[in-house]
Enzyme design. Structure first.
Site, short mmCIF file in Angstrom:
data_model
loop_
_atom_site.label_atom_id
_atom_site.label_comp_id
_atom_site.label_asym_id
_atom_site.label_seq_id
_atom_site.Cartn_x
_atom_site.Cartn_y
_atom_site.Cartn_z
N ARG A 7 -84.03 -34.89 -16.58
CA ARG A 7 -83.13 -36.04 -15.99
C ARG A 7 -81.79 -35.62 -13.92
O ARG A 7 -81.15 -34.33 -14.66
CB ARG A 7 -82.36 -34.81 -16.96
CG ARG A 7 -80.76 -35.70 -17.02
CD ARG A 7 -79.60 -35.48 -16.88
NE ARG A 7 -79.51 -34.69 -16.05
CZ ARG A 7 -78.18 -33.54 -15.55
NH1 ARG A 7 -77.47 -33.44 -16.13
NH2 ARG A 7 -78.11 -33.08 -13.56
N TYR A 12 -77.86 -32.82 -0.02
CA TYR A 12 -77.38 -32.51 -1.34
C TYR A 12 -77.19 -33.79 -2.03
O TYR A 12 -77.52 -34.99 -1.02
CB TYR A 12 -77.12 -31.23 -2.07
CG TYR A 12 -77.22 -30.69 -3.68
CD1 TYR A 12 -78.75 -30.87 -4.01
CD2 TYR A 12 -76.95 -31.34 -4.33
CE1 TYR A 12 -78.64 -30.77 -5.14
CE2 TYR A 12 -76.55 -31.18 -5.35
CZ TYR A 12 -77.90 -30.54 -6.07
OH TYR A 12 -78.66 -30.36 -6.81
N ASN A 50 -73.16 -38.78 -10.58
CA ASN A 50 -73.76 -39.09 -9.17
C ASN A 50 -75.25 -39.85 -9.35
O ASN A 50 -75.06 -39.68 -11.06
CB ASN A 50 -73.92 -37.45 -8.64
CG ASN A 50 -73.06 -36.77 -8.23
OD1 ASN A 50 -72.46 -36.83 -7.64
ND2 ASN A 50 -72.85 -35.88 -8.47
N ASP A 52 -76.73 -24.67 -14.11
CA ASP A 52 -75.38 -24.84 -13.10
C ASP A 52 -75.14 -25.87 -13.51
O ASP A 52 -73.84 -26.46 -13.49
CB ASP A 52 -76.42 -25.50 -11.68
CG ASP A 52 -75.01 -25.33 -10.74
OD1 ASP A 52 -73.83 -24.61 -11.37
OD2 ASP A 52 -75.06 -27.13 -10.06
N ASP A 53 -76.02 -27.32 -14.59
CA ASP A 53 -75.26 -28.63 -14.88
C ASP A 53 -74.22 -28.52 -15.56
O ASP A 53 -73.13 -29.17 -15.99
CB ASP A 53 -76.41 -29.39 -15.80
CG ASP A 53 -77.78 -29.60 -14.34
OD1 ASP A 53 -77.06 -29.96 -13.20
OD2 ASP A 53 -78.59 -29.33 -14.87
N GLU A 64 -82.60 -25.80 -13.64
CA GLU A 64 -81.04 -27.14 -12.63
C GLU A 64 -81.80 -28.55 -12.92
O GLU A 64 -83.17 -28.48 -13.61
CB GLU A 64 -81.66 -27.31 -11.83
CG GLU A 64 -81.10 -27.65 -10.69
CD GLU A 64 -79.44 -28.08 -10.26
OE1 GLU A 64 -78.99 -26.70 -10.42
OE2 GLU A 64 -78.80 -29.49 -10.41
N ASP A 65 -81.06 -29.71 -13.39
CA ASP A 65 -81.51 -30.80 -14.47
C ASP A 65 -82.48 -31.06 -15.33
O ASP A 65 -83.46 -31.65 -15.33
CB ASP A 65 -81.66 -31.98 -12.94
CG ASP A 65 -80.23 -32.25 -11.95
OD1 ASP A 65 -79.61 -31.86 -12.91
OD2 ASP A 65 -80.48 -32.39 -10.91
N LYS A 87 -80.86 -27.35 -3.44
CA LYS A 87 -79.69 -26.24 -4.09
C LYS A 87 -80.20 -25.16 -3.61
O LYS A 87 -78.76 -24.39 -3.26
CB LYS A 87 -80.05 -25.97 -5.52
CG LYS A 87 -78.70 -25.59 -6.39
CD LYS A 87 -78.28 -27.03 -7.61
CE LYS A 87 -77.14 -26.99 -7.87
NZ LYS A 87 -76.79 -27.71 -8.94
P1 NAD Z 1 -76.21 -35.45 -19.72
O1 NAD Z 1 -77.13 -36.13 -19.55
O2 NAD Z 1 -76.24 -34.46 -20.38
O3 NAD Z 1 -75.08 -36.52 -20.66
C1 NAD Z 1 -74.92 -37.38 -20.42
C2 NAD Z 1 -73.43 -38.14 -21.38
O4 NAD Z 1 -73.37 -39.03 -21.52
C3 NAD Z 1 -73.87 -37.92 -22.03
O5 NAD Z 1 -73.57 -37.33 -23.36
C4 NAD Z 1 -74.12 -39.63 -23.23
O6 NAD Z 1 -74.25 -39.49 -24.61
C5 NAD Z 1 -73.24 -39.70 -23.11
N1 NAD Z 1 -73.45 -41.51 -22.57
C6 NAD Z 1 -74.53 -42.64 -22.19
N2 NAD Z 1 -73.98 -43.19 -22.21
C7 NAD Z 1 -72.59 -43.98 -22.44
C8 NAD Z 1 -71.52 -44.52 -22.40
N3 NAD Z 1 -72.16 -45.85 -21.90
N4 NAD Z 1 -69.80 -44.18 -22.21
C9 NAD Z 1 -70.08 -43.01 -22.89
N5 NAD Z 1 -70.63 -41.43 -22.75
C10 NAD Z 1 -72.10 -41.79 -22.61
O7 NAD Z 1 -75.73 -35.35 -18.08
P2 NAD Z 1 -74.91 -34.47 -17.77
O8 NAD Z 1 -75.21 -32.79 -16.67
O9 NAD Z 1 -73.31 -34.02 -18.52
O10 NAD Z 1 -74.24 -34.81 -16.43
C11 NAD Z 1 -73.60 -35.83 -16.47
C12 NAD Z 1 -73.07 -36.82 -15.08
O11 NAD Z 1 -72.02 -35.94 -14.14
C13 NAD Z 1 -74.72 -36.90 -14.06
O12 NAD Z 1 -74.57 -38.44 -13.33
C14 NAD Z 1 -74.32 -35.69 -13.00
O13 NAD Z 1 -74.64 -36.42 -11.95
C15 NAD Z 1 -72.49 -35.84 -13.08
N6 NAD Z 1 -72.38 -34.79 -12.92
C16 NAD Z 1 -71.47 -34.20 -12.26
C17 NAD Z 1 -71.65 -32.92 -11.31
C18 NAD Z 1 -70.53 -32.41 -10.38
O14 NAD Z 1 -69.98 -34.12 -9.37
N7 NAD Z 1 -70.14 -31.07 -10.02
C19 NAD Z 1 -71.68 -31.94 -11.31
C20 NAD Z 1 -72.43 -32.05 -12.95
C21 NAD Z 1 -73.05 -33.12 -13.40
#
Ligand code: NAD
Length: 556
Positions: free
Chosen positions: A160, A107, A412, A272-273, A249-250, A178
């Site tokens: 995504r 993963y 990530n 899950d996201d 997912e994603d 997953k």
């Molecule tokens: P998403 O696409 O829904 O959200 C991303 C957000 O970032 C959007 O709201 C966007 O407007 C904002 N953004 C983009 N550029 C920006 C900037 N320069 N400054 C501030 N904000 C900005 O994605 P997501 O599902 O929310 O995931 C985001 C990240 O979190 C990914 O890297 C994902 O891998 C990570 N994530 C980690 C975990 C974990 O570690 N448990 C879980 C879920 C998601």
């Protein structure tokens, strides 16, 4: 079906049970060199295997040696995928016994690389690919799946993938990875798991120009074509596998929120996201509060990012504050979001629906650093996939404002992390309560060695899925994620906290998942939405239902 995935008692094999080479090529039944002499004699295997009979432990030693010899993480991923394809039991034995080493490969972070390279490293198909061309026949495709006891589906449309964007059909690596964690982490039987990729095209031009790309060579479908495929798929899941849990997912923002809202009250489903991330992050905050001594309602949480993860975490934190007696409007004001245009504030006219409930009255603020200085948060949570966003200045400001600043760099893969663990400790004088999305090694400093742990969704979703399966819940509710978060935080020991770990060690994951599954199933029973009879001892029942990757005895 018994715990070995067989429909018969050991030793009573049906006439249809494969023999000879067909048995060696069936990954769900294959034992490789561990077939006993009696099994080799009866099942036509003599001569097809070298004569020495291995124990499973000896096989583990062999595959581990080969795994460790590989020169790169991508090579290790390919190596494990091949093992998964030829001997599922041994694959899961390895992942269960060496989670710290295997989970970052199957993963995050390596799975991101594997998705990017999907068409180039492809060997054997895994999961179901359902495209817009299959509309009208989705149930028929689900019936092509060889297993009849499917209890959980992970589905993506590849738009995504992690923080990597639109990877189209390459996204299949995510449901596959997953579901491997559902099995390794919570003992969901491998034959109960179905990975699905909805191929609606891709807007990733570079991918479509790649001659080895394996998905539809067309732009993403939208509107009615997209919606009708998803709708047909969701209904078909329940027709072909009644009661199956569907985990989204994603999916990109514009679909993730509305699909969750559309289906969560119709079929047992979750995202899950949004929800799993929320629970794991809330658990980390609850652990951190055991160190700082504050209550959740006293926190000011500032998110870098305003997408699925950020609003999901904020919503669950609000739910927890409300459950503790705080009015919802006050609770919402404890959470602030920064997106690419700056602080999310009421006067902005460019906000998507999911951000509006956190758009508080405030003058415009251009970026995270300015927001930290103005709002003086107790916690910053990075979920925008903007690598390096927690600059030394931001971290130093957090350490000036707080005795023990909470700093979660959750984006990530590793390249998108807001800061490294070493940076977090360095710029806060070792006082940060740190967690990350991707793994970081322990950080030795003059005062002590800090052991940061991953705020990894895999602490949550396997247990939630197992709880849903065991209880046959008709819905997966927010309350289930709240109890999952509390249960996870309760599994963190004082010794964990003393070394800076806000989560339990990964090798404890099966025990953690058993407790989460029990808590989740309890909610289903308490709310009257369970379809299975309630056992007297739920925890024991969950543990007994968990798949153990040990070989079945086919011939006594
Ligand atoms: P998403 O696409 O829904 O959200 C991303 C957000 O970032 C959007 O709201 C966007 O407007 C904002 N953004 C983009 N550029 C920006 C900037 N320069 N400054 C501030 N904000 C900005 O994605 P997501 O599902 O929310 O995931 C985001 C990240 O979190 C990914 O890297 C994902 O891998 C990570 N994530 C980690 C975990 C974990 O570690 N448990 C879980 C879920 C998601």
């Amino acid at each position: 079906m018994n715990k070995d995935g067989l429909d018969v008692a050991p030793g009573l094999l049906p006439a249809s049970f494969p023999r000879g080479m067909a048995l060696l090529q069936d990954p769900t039944l294959n034992k490789g060199t561990a077939f006993t002499q009696a099994e080799r004699d009866v099942l036509g295997l003599t001569g097809l295997l070298p004569p020495h009979v291995n124990t499973q432990d000896a096989q583990v030693a062999r595959v581990l040696e080969n795994f460790r010899r590989k020169a790169s993480d991508l090579e290790r991923y390919i190596n494990l995928a091949a093992l998964h394809d030829r001997n599922e039991t041994l694959f899961f034995r390895l992942v269960v016994d060496y989670p710290d080493e295997m989970m970052p490969i199957i993963y995050t972070p390596t799975v991101g690389l594997a998705c990017q390279q999907f068409g180039h490293i492809f060997q054997r198909p895994r999961g179901l690919f359902i495209s817009t061309r299959d509309r009208g026949n989705v149930a028929g495709i689900l019936r092509n799946w060889p297993h009849r006891h499917v209890a959980i589906i992970v589905v993506t449309d590849g738009e995504r993938i992690l923080g990597l964007g639109d990877l189209g059909a390459n996204g299949m690596g995510i449901p596959v990875g997953k579901l491997a964690l559902y099995t390794a982490g919570a003992g969901v039987h491998p034959t109960q798991c179905l990975p699905v990729l909805l191929d609606v095209g891709t807007n990733n031009e570079a991918l479509r120009r790649d001659p080895l790309y394996l998905g539809l060579d067309e732009p993403r479908a939208t509107g009615h074509v997209y919606d009708s495929l998803v709708d047909e798929f969701v209904h078909a899941t329940q027709e072909v596998f009644p009661g199956v849990v569907v985990q989204f997912e994603d999916f990109a923002n514009h679909n993730a929120f509305r699909l969750l809202e559309r289906y969560r009250d119709r079929v047992p489903s979750f995202n899950d996201d949004i929800q799993g991330t929320a629970a794991v992050a809330l658990a980390g905050i609850l652990s951190a509060l055991r160190v700082t001594g504050g209550t959740l309602a006293q926190q000011t949480i500032l998110f870098q990012g305003a997408g699925e993860a950020a609003t999901g975490i904020a919503d669950l934190a609000v739910a927890a504050m409300v459950a503790a007696g705080m009015p919802e409007t006050d609770a919402r004001r404890r959470c602030w979001l920064v997106d690419s245009k700056g602080l999310v504030v009421a006067e902005r006219t460019d906000l998507a629906e999911h951000k509006r409930r956190y758009a508080h009255a405030h003058a415009p603020v251009r970026d995270l650093a300015a927001a930290v200085n103005l709002l003086r948060p107790t916690a910053i949570i990075g979920v925008a996939a903007v690598g390096g966003a927690f600059t030394p200045d931001v971290l130093r400001a957090m350490a000036t404002i707080n005795e023990r600043p909470i700093v979660f760099a959750l984006s990530n893969p590793t390249s998108k992390s807001e800061c490294t663990a070493a940076d977090a400790y360095e710029h806060t004088g070792g006082r940060a309560l740190f967690a990350s999305g991707s793994p970081f090694a322990p950080v030795a400093r003059a005062d002590r060695t800090h052991v940061p742990r991953q705020g990894n969704n895999s602490y949550i979703f396997p247990g939630v899925g197992m709880g849903a399966i065991v209880s046959r819940t008709r819905r997966v509710t927010d309350e289930m994620f709240l109890v999952a978060a509390r249960t996870l935080a309760a599994q963190v020991t004082e010794a964990d906290l003393a070394q800076g770990s806000l989560y339990p060690p990964l090798p404890a994951i099966r025990d953690v998942s058993a407790h989460i599954a029990t808590a989740v199933a309890s909610v289903a029973y308490r709310r009257g939405i369970a379809g299975a009879p309630e056992p007297a001892d739920l925890l024991a029942h969950v543990k007994a239902a968990m798949y153990e990757p040990r070989y079945a005895t086919y011939v006594a």
